[in-house]
Scaffold this motif. Structure first.
Motif, PDB file in Angstrom:
ATOM      1  N   SER A 246     -29.922  22.598 -28.400  1.00  0.00           N
ATOM      2  CA  SER A 246     -28.610  22.837 -28.228  1.00  0.00           C
ATOM      3  C   SER A 246     -28.123  23.969 -29.795  1.00  0.00           C
ATOM      4  O   SER A 246     -28.092  23.906 -31.158  1.00  0.00           O
ATOM      5  CB  SER A 246     -27.754  22.121 -28.226  1.00  0.00           C
ATOM      6  OG  SER A 246     -26.450  21.949 -27.925  1.00  0.00           O
ATOM      7  N   THR A 247     -26.511  24.748 -28.981  1.00  0.00           N
ATOM      8  CA  THR A 247     -25.909  25.157 -29.932  1.00  0.00           C
ATOM      9  C   THR A 247     -24.595  25.059 -30.925  1.00  0.00           C
ATOM     10  O   THR A 247     -24.355  25.011 -31.797  1.00  0.00           O
ATOM     11  CB  THR A 247     -25.647  26.357 -29.260  1.00  0.00           C
ATOM     12  OG1 THR A 247     -24.266  26.264 -28.478  1.00  0.00           O
ATOM     13  CG2 THR A 247     -26.410  27.184 -29.124  1.00  0.00           C
ATOM     14  N   TYR A 248     -25.178  23.415 -30.368  1.00  0.00           N
ATOM     15  CA  TYR A 248     -23.532  22.296 -31.182  1.00  0.00           C
ATOM     16  C   TYR A 248     -25.123  21.904 -31.963  1.00  0.00           C
ATOM     17  O   TYR A 248     -25.021  20.402 -31.604  1.00  0.00           O
ATOM     18  CB  TYR A 248     -23.095  21.395 -30.226  1.00  0.00           C
ATOM     19  CG  TYR A 248     -22.298  21.961 -29.189  1.00  0.00           C
ATOM     20  CD1 TYR A 248     -21.179  22.898 -29.342  1.00  0.00           C
ATOM     21  CD2 TYR A 248     -23.376  22.982 -27.752  1.00  0.00           C
ATOM     22  CE1 TYR A 248     -20.970  23.260 -28.206  1.00  0.00           C
ATOM     23  CE2 TYR A 248     -22.505  23.461 -27.038  1.00  0.00           C
ATOM     24  CZ  TYR A 248     -21.047  23.675 -27.124  1.00  0.00           C
ATOM     25  OH  TYR A 248     -20.037  24.179 -26.184  1.00  0.00           O
TER      26      TYR A 248
ATOM     27  N   ASP B 261     -33.839  16.471 -13.384  1.00  0.00           N
ATOM     28  CA  ASP B 261     -33.488  17.610 -15.123  1.00  0.00           C
ATOM     29  C   ASP B 261     -32.791  16.982 -16.700  1.00  0.00           C
ATOM     30  O   ASP B 261     -31.616  17.061 -17.458  1.00  0.00           O
ATOM     31  CB  ASP B 261     -32.159  18.601 -14.384  1.00  0.00           C
ATOM     32  CG  ASP B 261     -33.398  19.471 -13.608  1.00  0.00           C
ATOM     33  OD1 ASP B 261     -34.328  19.650 -13.895  1.00  0.00           O
ATOM     34  OD2 ASP B 261     -32.406  19.477 -12.243  1.00  0.00           O
ATOM     35  N   THR B 262     -33.033  15.715 -16.080  1.00  0.00           N
ATOM     36  CA  THR B 262     -31.819  14.537 -17.282  1.00  0.00           C
ATOM     37  C   THR B 262     -31.899  14.831 -18.670  1.00  0.00           C
ATOM     38  O   THR B 262     -30.707  15.361 -19.441  1.00  0.00           O
ATOM     39  CB  THR B 262     -31.493  13.011 -16.944  1.00  0.00           C
ATOM     40  OG1 THR B 262     -31.500  12.683 -15.646  1.00  0.00           O
ATOM     41  CG2 THR B 262     -31.445  12.558 -18.142  1.00  0.00           C
ATOM     42  N   PRO B 263     -33.732  14.906 -19.172  1.00  0.00           N
ATOM     43  CA  PRO B 263     -33.559  14.881 -20.572  1.00  0.00           C
ATOM     44  C   PRO B 263     -33.458  16.721 -21.059  1.00  0.00           C
ATOM     45  O   PRO B 263     -33.031  16.560 -21.939  1.00  0.00           O
ATOM     46  CB  PRO B 263     -35.211  14.980 -20.298  1.00  0.00           C
ATOM     47  CG  PRO B 263     -35.802  14.528 -18.913  1.00  0.00           C
ATOM     48  CD  PRO B 263     -34.134  13.915 -18.505  1.00  0.00           C
ATOM     49  N   GLU B 264     -33.364  17.461 -20.206  1.00  0.00           N
ATOM     50  CA  GLU B 264     -33.179  18.784 -20.107  1.00  0.00           C
ATOM     51  C   GLU B 264     -31.830  19.065 -20.138  1.00  0.00           C
ATOM     52  O   GLU B 264     -31.019  19.914 -21.414  1.00  0.00           O
ATOM     53  CB  GLU B 264     -33.274  19.980 -19.348  1.00  0.00           C
ATOM     54  CG  GLU B 264     -35.951  19.811 -19.790  1.00  0.00           C
ATOM     55  CD  GLU B 264     -36.148  19.059 -19.233  1.00  0.00           C
ATOM     56  OE1 GLU B 264     -35.183  18.283 -18.038  1.00  0.00           O
ATOM     57  OE2 GLU B 264     -36.617  19.174 -18.374  1.00  0.00           O
ATOM     58  N   LEU B 265     -31.133  18.851 -20.036  1.00  0.00           N
ATOM     59  CA  LEU B 265     -29.195  18.644 -20.173  1.00  0.00           C
ATOM     60  C   LEU B 265     -29.182  17.871 -20.871  1.00  0.00           C
ATOM     61  O   LEU B 265     -27.701  18.582 -21.450  1.00  0.00           O
ATOM     62  CB  LEU B 265     -28.424  18.111 -18.690  1.00  0.00           C
ATOM     63  CG  LEU B 265     -29.081  18.752 -17.165  1.00  0.00           C
ATOM     64  CD1 LEU B 265     -28.809  18.540 -16.004  1.00  0.00           C
ATOM     65  CD2 LEU B 265     -28.586  20.002 -17.475  1.00  0.00           C
TER      66      LEU B 265
ATOM     67  N   GLY C 134     -26.311  18.595 -26.724  1.00  0.00           N
ATOM     68  CA  GLY C 134     -25.921  18.844 -27.698  1.00  0.00           C
ATOM     69  C   GLY C 134     -25.937  17.105 -27.845  1.00  0.00           C
ATOM     70  O   GLY C 134     -26.117  16.855 -29.113  1.00  0.00           O
ATOM     71  N   VAL C 135     -25.895  16.378 -26.857  1.00  0.00           N
ATOM     72  CA  VAL C 135     -26.549  14.940 -27.065  1.00  0.00           C
ATOM     73  C   VAL C 135     -27.317  14.278 -28.067  1.00  0.00           C
ATOM     74  O   VAL C 135     -27.511  13.874 -28.589  1.00  0.00           O
ATOM     75  CB  VAL C 135     -26.361  13.886 -25.901  1.00  0.00           C
ATOM     76  CG1 VAL C 135     -26.396  12.597 -26.534  1.00  0.00           C
ATOM     77  CG2 VAL C 135     -25.511  14.632 -25.315  1.00  0.00           C
ATOM     78  N   ILE C 136     -28.745  14.898 -27.243  1.00  0.00           N
ATOM     79  CA  ILE C 136     -29.901  14.608 -28.295  1.00  0.00           C
ATOM     80  C   ILE C 136     -30.859  15.917 -29.129  1.00  0.00           C
ATOM     81  O   ILE C 136     -30.443  17.326 -28.449  1.00  0.00           O
ATOM     82  CB  ILE C 136     -31.248  14.057 -27.640  1.00  0.00           C
ATOM     83  CG1 ILE C 136     -31.441  14.762 -26.509  1.00  0.00           C
ATOM     84  CG2 ILE C 136     -30.551  12.717 -27.413  1.00  0.00           C
ATOM     85  CD1 ILE C 136     -31.851  14.145 -25.185  1.00  0.00           C
ATOM     86  N   ASN C 137     -31.249  16.321 -29.497  1.00  0.00           N
ATOM     87  CA  ASN C 137     -31.938  18.221 -30.147  1.00  0.00           C
ATOM     88  C   ASN C 137     -33.106  18.236 -29.433  1.00  0.00           C
ATOM     89  O   ASN C 137     -33.530  18.925 -29.131  1.00  0.00           O
ATOM     90  CB  ASN C 137     -32.880  17.668 -32.009  1.00  0.00           C
ATOM     91  CG  ASN C 137     -31.193  17.209 -32.807  1.00  0.00           C
ATOM     92  OD1 ASN C 137     -30.882  16.372 -32.825  1.00  0.00           O
ATOM     93  ND2 ASN C 137     -30.407  18.650 -32.963  1.00  0.00           N
ATOM     94  N   ASP C 138     -34.244  16.128 -29.232  1.00  0.00           N
ATOM     95  CA  ASP C 138     -35.473  16.652 -28.226  1.00  0.00           C
ATOM     96  C   ASP C 138     -35.330  15.595 -27.657  1.00  0.00           C
ATOM     97  O   ASP C 138     -35.095  14.757 -28.062  1.00  0.00           O
ATOM     98  CB  ASP C 138     -36.470  17.138 -29.269  1.00  0.00           C
ATOM     99  CG  ASP C 138     -37.399  17.778 -28.378  1.00  0.00           C
ATOM    100  OD1 ASP C 138     -37.954  17.733 -27.360  1.00  0.00           O
ATOM    101  OD2 ASP C 138     -37.695  18.513 -29.640  1.00  0.00           O
ATOM    102  N   PHE C 139     -36.629  15.419 -26.717  1.00  0.00           N
ATOM    103  CA  PHE C 139     -37.448  14.017 -26.288  1.00  0.00           C
ATOM    104  C   PHE C 139     -38.658  13.956 -25.855  1.00  0.00           C
ATOM    105  O   PHE C 139     -39.569  14.807 -26.114  1.00  0.00           O
ATOM    106  CB  PHE C 139     -36.341  14.340 -24.830  1.00  0.00           C
ATOM    107  CG  PHE C 139     -37.298  15.008 -23.813  1.00  0.00           C
ATOM    108  CD1 PHE C 139     -37.593  15.325 -22.642  1.00  0.00           C
ATOM    109  CD2 PHE C 139     -36.004  16.076 -23.918  1.00  0.00           C
ATOM    110  CE1 PHE C 139     -38.097  15.685 -21.969  1.00  0.00           C
ATOM    111  CE2 PHE C 139     -36.572  17.331 -23.311  1.00  0.00           C
ATOM    112  CZ  PHE C 139     -37.807  17.457 -21.733  1.00  0.00           C
ATOM    113  N   ASP C 140     -38.827  13.201 -25.700  1.00  0.00           N
ATOM    114  CA  ASP C 140     -40.415  12.352 -24.887  1.00  0.00           C
ATOM    115  C   ASP C 140     -40.220  11.273 -24.127  1.00  0.00           C
ATOM    116  O   ASP C 140     -39.436  11.152 -24.341  1.00  0.00           O
ATOM    117  CB  ASP C 140     -41.046  11.613 -26.319  1.00  0.00           C
ATOM    118  CG  ASP C 140     -40.745  12.823 -27.465  1.00  0.00           C
ATOM    119  OD1 ASP C 140     -42.324  13.252 -27.017  1.00  0.00           O
ATOM    120  OD2 ASP C 140     -40.528  12.718 -28.572  1.00  0.00           O
TER     121      ASP C 140
END
Length: 459
Positions: free
Chosen positions: A14-16, A41-45, A50-56
């Protein structure tokens, strides 16, 4: 045992900027897969917002969960994912069975060095056990056999169509497309039964009821003093106000492509068609003079068959409730804050006002916010669709009435709620004219994400 696959996906940052590296681990439900989350599409969104940086994504097999040391293996796998990321805060987001895994795994993760699990979000999770885990399709010792109910429903829907008993006037009004749709419905009903078997077979084979059933090991653990509830937990339970099995079938049979609204509209048209045919043949029966002289009237029999099909469609939610042994009520007593008016009675309840109770106020007409002990009935329904306190299938209850609204999230009335699978979505998969558009944020997951964003800022 098949080794658990962990899918780690890199997505656009995210840019935030975030104050810390915040990650989410998404855990799918029973017999799910990585696609369970990828298609939503929830993880990518959540990354884009800007809520999370990344996910697994944690991918597991039912067989692994059911193994003797299944829970410990899951905790080890999850810990390995988190430790590989290095320092950072984590949220566990679990759908259905994944929500139960999140809750019970939290206890084993919270004290591990280098791991910080800040929150748990559960979606459509049966926190007091999945009654549907006790159901089989066909006789199995110790299970509720749903096959007779399924077969009766299919037979009642199919019989007049297979016999070609269409009223000529109704057929002309409805047109060829309606007849074709009706015949397609009859063809697809056995497919629905087969789709249910996809979930039922592994459930029975691996005795899943012993894990997440009403007295399953995960449920007993949650209700014991052995594990602590996550301090920051959000439980999202969806509204299932109307034709829940049809809504769910739309997800299963249409490859999760957002065809639920079409299914509901088709179902409404078909219900009209059954009712119209029943009325048509009933009218012919009454107009037939031979009926008055004791002759057998085939029109009356045709009307009965269309009526049987219409009744089956009208009662589909009740039939489903019976199939999963959930159409029952139990009595409970709770303390609730209510308004007591100047006549000393609470409207409709008959509880007298106690002036000795503190923290009550009088506004010149009513005492407001007095805590009163109320005894009432609630449904025991507690499967993977709805939690026990938020069902709408009370006997005699109008599913379109506000008394069925879920206290966590109410959906736009015309749409009738979110099915079990929709809860994973951040955005709408279809449009409802005048209400919302495809791509609009869906409140349940979006609100949970907003809650998480505020939580990150305060911890």
């Amino acid at each position: 045992m098949k080794k658990m696959i962990i899918c780690s996906m890199f997505v656009l940052m995210s840019t935030y900027p975030l104050l810390a590296q915040d990650y989410a681990l998404f855990i799918h439900g029973f017999e799910g897969s990585a696609d369970s989350w990828e298609s939503s599409d929830t993880p990518e969104l959540m990354v884009e917002m800007g809520v999370i940086n990344d996910f697994d994504l944690l991918v597991y097999e039912t067989e692994e969960v059911a193994a003797e040391n299944g829970l410990q293996s899951l905790i080890q796998e999850i810990a390995g994912i988190m430790q590989a990321r290095g320092s950072g805060r984590w949220v566990l987001i679990g759908h259905s069975l994944g929500g139960l895994i999140s809750r019970v795994a939290y206890e084993g993760l919270k004290d591990l060095p280098g791991i910080e699990v800040s929150a748990v979000i559960t979606l459509g999770t049966p926190h007091q056990g999945a009654r549907v885990a006790h159901v089989s399709i066909g006789y199995e010792p110790g299970y509720i056999n749903a096959e007779p109910y399924l077969d009766e429903f299919i037979d009642r829907i199919s019989l007049p169509v297979q016999n070609g008993e269409f009223g000529s006037l109704i057929e002309w009004i409805a047109g060829a497309n309606a007849i074709e749709t009706l015949e397609d419905l009859v063809d697809v009903l056995p497919q629905v039964k087969d789709e249910l078997r996809v979930f039922e077979r592994p459930s029975v084979e691996y005795q899943v009821k012993d894990i997440i059933g009403l007295n399953g090991s995960f449920i007993n653990l949650i209700n014991s003093d052995e594990i602590a509830d996550p301090p920051n937990m959000r439980s999202v339970i969806g509204v299932e106000k109307r034709f829940a099995p049809i809504r769910t079938a739309a997800e299963l049979l249409e490859d999760k492509s957002g065809q639920e609204l079409k299914y509901l509209e088709d179902f409404d048209r078909l219900r009209w068609f059954y009712r119209a045919n029943a009325n048509y043949f009933r009218t012919l029966s009454w107009l037939n003079v031979r009926r008055w002289f004791g002759y057998d009237n085939k029109n009356s029999r045709k009307a009965d068959r269309w009526d049987d099909g219409r009744t089956a469609m009208d009662n589909i939610d009740r039939t489903w409730g019976i199939m999963i042994d959930s159409y029952r009520l139990y009595q409970t007593t709770r303390m609730m804050m209510v308004n007591i008016c100047e006549d000393g009675m609470m409207p409709g309840e008959g509880h007298e006002f106690d002036p000795g109770v503190p923290d009550s106020a009088y506004d010149g007409r009513c005492w407001i916010q007095q805590e009163v002990e109320l005894t009432f009935l609630i449904p025991t329904k507690n499967d993977v669709l709805i939690g026990p306190d938020y069902a709408v299938w009370n006997p005699g209850e109008d599913p379109e009435d506000d008394n069925g609204v879920n206290s966590f999230y109410s959906d736009t009335e015309p749409d009738g709620g979110y099915n079990h699978f929709e809860l994973r979505r951040m955005k709408r998969a279809y449009s409802l004219e005048g209400v919302f558009e495809q791509g609009d944020y869906a409140p349940p997951m979006h609100d949970a994400t907003t809650w998480l964003e505020e939580l990150w800022q305060n911890i």
